[in-house]
Design a protein around this motif. Structure first.
Motif, PDB file in Angstrom:
ATOM      1  N   ALA A  75      19.393  21.386 -56.871  1.00  0.00           N
ATOM      2  CA  ALA A  75      19.317  22.090 -58.146  1.00  0.00           C
ATOM      3  C   ALA A  75      17.933  21.995 -58.785  1.00  0.00           C
ATOM      4  N   SER A  76      16.987  21.365 -58.071  1.00  0.00           N
ATOM      5  CA  SER A  76      15.621  21.189 -58.597  1.00  0.00           C
ATOM      6  C   SER A  76      15.638  20.591 -60.001  1.00  0.00           C
ATOM      7  N   THR A  77      16.442  19.563 -60.173  1.00  0.00           N
ATOM      8  CA  THR A  77      16.623  18.984 -61.503  1.00  0.00           C
ATOM      9  C   THR A  77      16.449  17.475 -61.478  1.00  0.00           C
ATOM     10  N   LEU A  78      15.756  16.988 -62.487  1.00  0.00           N
ATOM     11  CA  LEU A  78      15.526  15.565 -62.711  1.00  0.00           C
ATOM     12  C   LEU A  78      16.336  15.145 -63.928  1.00  0.00           C
ATOM     13  N   TYR A  79      16.873  13.920 -63.896  1.00  0.00           N
ATOM     14  CA  TYR A  79      17.685  13.423 -65.001  1.00  0.00           C
ATOM     15  C   TYR A  79      17.185  12.054 -65.485  1.00  0.00           C
TER      16      TYR A  79
END
Length: 123
Positions: A75-79
Motif C-alpha cells: 500500500a506504499s504506506t508508513l505508520y
C-alpha cells in the motif's frame, strides 16, 4: 514524488494516535523510511526508522517502548502507532524516506519528506 502524512490530532496524556504516510511517485519498497518531529522552538529530531523490508526498526530513547513504526509496502504506506502519549510528544510529525544504507537518524540523510501532521498532547 510525494509523502502525505495524516492522523495527527489533539489527545490527553496517556492517549494514543496512529499516524499514516502514503508515498507516491517513487518505489516506496526500495526505501528505508522514518518519522521525525519538530516541537515549537526546537530542531527537528529523529523518532523512529524502519528498513525497506520492515524487518529492522530503530527508535529514539524518548519513544522506545511507547511508539511502534511499521509499513505496508503493498500500500506504499508508513505508520507510527503512538501509545502512552506525553505532553513532551507535542510536535509536528514528518515522514521521510531514504535510499542511504545503514541506520539513518539525521535529516540530511533523507531525500524525500512529507508535509507534516500536528500532534498535540495535553496534560
Amino acid at each position: 514524488v510525494q509523502l502525505q502524512a495524516s492522523g495527527g490530532g489533539s489527545v490527553q496524556a496517556g492517549g494514543s494516535l496512529r499516524l499514516s504516510c502514503v508515498a507516491s511517485g517513487f518505489r516506496f519498497r526500495n526505501y528505508h523510511a522514518a518519522w521525525f518531529r519538530q516541537a515549537p522552538g526546537k530542531d527537528r529530531e529523529f523518532v523512529a526508522r524502519i528498513s525497506r523490508s520492515g524487518s529492522g526498526e530503530y527508535y529514539s530513547d524518548s519513544v522506545k517502548g511507547r511508539f511502534t513504526i511499521s509499513r505496508d509496502n503493498a500500500a506504499s504506506t508508513l505508520y507510527l502507532q503512538m501509545n502512552g502519549l506525553k505532553p513532551e510528544d507535542t510536535a509536528i510529525y514528518y515522514c521521510a524516506a531514504t535510499s542511504t544504507v545503514g541506520v539513518q537518524t539525521e535529516d540530511p540523510q533523507y531525500g524525500y519528506w512529507g508535509q507534516g501532521t500536528q500532534v498535540t498532547v495535553s496534560s
